[in-house]
Design a protein around this motif. Structure first.
Motif, PDB file in Angstrom:
ATOM      1  N   GLU A   1       0.809  -1.215   0.000  1.00 58.07           N
ATOM      2  CA  GLU A   1       0.000   0.000   0.000  1.00 58.07           C
ATOM      3  C   GLU A   1       0.848   1.273   0.000  1.00 58.07           C
ATOM      4  N   LEU A   2       2.099   1.173   0.401  1.00 64.29           N
ATOM      5  CA  LEU A   2       2.982   2.341   0.470  1.00 64.29           C
ATOM      6  C   LEU A   2       3.674   2.635  -0.860  1.00 64.29           C
ATOM      7  N   LEU A   3       3.704   1.669  -1.759  1.00 66.75           N
ATOM      8  CA  LEU A   3       4.514   1.772  -2.971  1.00 66.75           C
ATOM      9  C   LEU A   3       3.737   2.331  -4.165  1.00 66.75           C
ATOM     10  N   THR A   4       2.950   3.352  -3.949  1.00 66.32           N
ATOM     11  CA  THR A   4       2.122   3.894  -5.028  1.00 66.32           C
ATOM     12  C   THR A   4       2.864   4.889  -5.908  1.00 66.32           C
ATOM     13  N   GLY A   5       3.847   5.612  -5.367  1.00 64.34           N
ATOM     14  CA  GLY A   5       4.502   6.648  -6.150  1.00 64.34           C
ATOM     15  C   GLY A   5       5.982   6.457  -6.370  1.00 64.34           C
ATOM     16  N   GLY A   6       6.572   5.498  -5.716  1.00 61.26           N
ATOM     17  CA  GLY A   6       8.010   5.304  -5.843  1.00 61.26           C
ATOM     18  C   GLY A   6       8.325   4.124  -6.738  1.00 61.26           C
ATOM     19  N   LEU A   7       9.568   3.745  -6.719  1.00 58.51           N
ATOM     20  CA  LEU A   7      10.051   2.607  -7.492  1.00 58.51           C
ATOM     21  C   LEU A   7      10.709   1.648  -6.510  1.00 58.51           C
ATOM     22  N   ALA A   8      10.332   0.383  -6.572  1.00 57.21           N
ATOM     23  CA  ALA A   8      10.930  -0.627  -5.706  1.00 57.21           C
ATOM     24  C   ALA A   8      11.693  -1.622  -6.571  1.00 57.21           C
ATOM     25  N   VAL A   9      12.901  -1.965  -6.142  1.00 55.99           N
ATOM     26  CA  VAL A   9      13.772  -2.866  -6.891  1.00 55.99           C
ATOM     27  C   VAL A   9      14.239  -3.981  -5.964  1.00 55.99           C
ATOM     28  N   LEU A  10      14.201  -5.204  -6.450  1.00 58.11           N
ATOM     29  CA  LEU A  10      14.731  -6.352  -5.718  1.00 58.11           C
ATOM     30  C   LEU A  10      15.994  -6.835  -6.415  1.00 58.11           C
ATOM     31  N   ASP A  11      17.062  -7.038  -5.657  1.00 63.60           N
ATOM     32  CA  ASP A  11      18.329  -7.540  -6.182  1.00 63.60           C
ATOM     33  C   ASP A  11      18.816  -8.692  -5.323  1.00 63.60           C
ATOM     34  N   ALA A  12      19.231  -9.769  -5.969  1.00 66.66           N
ATOM     35  CA  ALA A  12      19.924 -10.823  -5.245  1.00 66.66           C
ATOM     36  C   ALA A  12      21.297 -10.288  -4.863  1.00 66.66           C
ATOM     37  N   CYS A  13      21.752 -10.589  -3.675  1.00 66.92           N
ATOM     38  CA  CYS A  13      23.063 -10.098  -3.237  1.00 66.92           C
ATOM     39  C   CYS A  13      23.686 -11.114  -2.288  1.00 66.92           C
ATOM     40  N   GLU A  14      24.887 -10.832  -1.873  1.00 63.17           N
ATOM     41  CA  GLU A  14      25.590 -11.644  -0.887  1.00 63.17           C
ATOM     42  C   GLU A  14      25.937 -10.763   0.291  1.00 63.17           C
ATOM     43  N   VAL A  15      25.782 -11.313   1.471  1.00 65.03           N
ATOM     44  CA  VAL A  15      26.085 -10.597   2.698  1.00 65.03           C
ATOM     45  C   VAL A  15      27.338 -11.219   3.295  1.00 65.03           C
ATOM     46  N   LEU A  16      28.329 -10.401   3.581  1.00 63.91           N
ATOM     47  CA  LEU A  16      29.549 -10.881   4.231  1.00 63.91           C
ATOM     48  C   LEU A  16      29.249 -11.178   5.686  1.00 63.91           C
ATOM     49  N   THR A  17      29.720 -12.321   6.162  1.00 65.14           N
ATOM     50  CA  THR A  17      29.471 -12.716   7.546  1.00 65.14           C
ATOM     51  C   THR A  17      30.778 -13.113   8.223  1.00 65.14           C
ATOM     52  N   PRO A  18      31.704 -12.173   8.354  1.00 64.78           N
ATOM     53  CA  PRO A  18      32.982 -12.525   8.986  1.00 64.78           C
ATOM     54  C   PRO A  18      32.780 -12.966  10.439  1.00 64.78           C
ATOM     55  N   GLY A  19      33.521 -13.980  10.822  1.00 69.98           N
ATOM     56  CA  GLY A  19      33.444 -14.472  12.192  1.00 69.98           C
ATOM     57  C   GLY A  19      32.242 -15.365  12.458  1.00 69.98           C
ATOM     58  N   THR A  20      31.476 -15.690  11.428  1.00 70.95           N
ATOM     59  CA  THR A  20      30.305 -16.551  11.587  1.00 70.95           C
ATOM     60  C   THR A  20      30.387 -17.680  10.577  1.00 70.95           C
ATOM     61  N   PRO A  21      31.160 -18.700  10.855  1.00 75.39           N
ATOM     62  CA  PRO A  21      31.292 -19.788   9.895  1.00 75.39           C
ATOM     63  C   PRO A  21      29.982 -20.561   9.749  1.00 75.39           C
ATOM     64  N   ALA A  22      29.649 -20.890   8.522  1.00 68.17           N
ATOM     65  CA  ALA A  22      28.453 -21.703   8.255  1.00 68.17           C
ATOM     66  C   ALA A  22      28.790 -23.158   8.523  1.00 68.17           C
ATOM     67  N   PRO A  23      27.799 -23.950   8.891  1.00 66.14           N
ATOM     68  CA  PRO A  23      28.049 -25.372   9.109  1.00 66.14           C
ATOM     69  C   PRO A  23      28.527 -26.034   7.822  1.00 66.14           C
ATOM     70  N   PRO A  24      29.374 -27.069   7.916  1.00 66.99           N
ATOM     71  CA  PRO A  24      29.823 -27.771   6.712  1.00 66.99           C
ATOM     72  C   PRO A  24      28.642 -28.271   5.891  1.00 66.99           C
ATOM     73  N   GLY A  25      28.732 -28.120   4.582  1.00 62.57           N
ATOM     74  CA  GLY A  25      27.672 -28.566   3.686  1.00 62.57           C
ATOM     75  C   GLY A  25      26.479 -27.630   3.636  1.00 62.57           C
ATOM     76  N   ASP A  26      26.550 -26.468   4.275  1.00 64.30           N
ATOM     77  CA  ASP A  26      25.456 -25.490   4.275  1.00 64.30           C
ATOM     78  C   ASP A  26      25.144 -25.084   2.846  1.00 64.30           C
ATOM     79  N   PRO A  27      23.902 -25.237   2.377  1.00 65.37           N
ATOM     80  CA  PRO A  27      23.556 -24.882   0.992  1.00 65.37           C
ATOM     81  C   PRO A  27      23.676 -23.389   0.715  1.00 65.37           C
ATOM     82  N   GLU A  28      23.757 -22.581   1.742  1.00 63.69           N
ATOM     83  CA  GLU A  28      23.914 -21.141   1.534  1.00 63.69           C
ATOM     84  C   GLU A  28      25.346 -20.769   1.159  1.00 63.69           C
ATOM     85  N   ARG A  29      26.288 -21.690   1.393  1.00 61.02           N
ATOM     86  CA  ARG A  29      27.674 -21.441   1.023  1.00 61.02           C
ATOM     87  C   ARG A  29      27.819 -21.545  -0.475  1.00 61.02           C
ATOM     88  N   HIS A  30      28.772 -20.831  -0.987  1.00 62.23           N
ATOM     89  CA  HIS A  30      29.029 -20.855  -2.429  1.00 62.23           C
ATOM     90  C   HIS A  30      30.147 -21.846  -2.744  1.00 62.23           C
TER      91      HIS A  30
END
Length: 128
Positions: free
Chosen positions: A91-120
């Motif tokens: 309901e708020l997006l009547t006059g502006g422009l909204a854009v969705l982009d896939a991105c990557e977030v750096l997570t230093p010091g937070t190792p993902a579990p082995p085999g995590d599908p979120e890892r590249h």
């Protein structure tokens, strides 16, 4: 050492600084709704020059147009969380422009579990 990353979705909403929702700045309403939804974060950036659908250039260099500067609200979180948030702001997006982009977030010091599908592929612990 490679800094771990996570896939995320970035929502950027472009609007005018004087755009309002119920007598409140629209950018503030977006930030407050993102906060209430428990999203990871939201930031507002004020532009120094820009134009939109009206094709009128707004700039901080001209006093008469200085109060209608472009504003960008940027929200980043996991894709499913951002997509679940979209109906809350539709309901708020009547006059502006909204854009969705896939991105990557750096997570230093937070190792993902082995085999995590979120890892590249090629990252430590990705198994690929």
């Amino acid at each position: 050492m490679t800094v771990p990353t996570r896939r995320a979705l970035r929502l950027t909403v472009f609007l005018g600084e004087s755009d309002t929702w119920h007598h409140k700045p629209l950018y503030a309403e977006l930030v407050h709704r993102a906060h209430a939804a428990g999203l990871a974060g939201a930031s507002v950036f004020r532009g120094i020059e820009g134009f939109g659908a009206s094709s009128v250039i707004h700039t901080s260099r001209l006093l008469s147009l200085g109060e209608e500067l472009p504003v960008a609200v940027v929200i980043v979180d996991a894709e499913d969380r951002v997509r679940a948030f979209l109906p809350r702001i539709e309901e708020l997006l009547t006059g502006g422009l909204a854009v969705l982009d896939a991105c990557e977030v750096l997570t230093p010091g937070t190792p993902a579990p082995p085999g995590d599908p979120e890892r590249h592929p090629g990252e430590p612990g990705s198994g690929r």
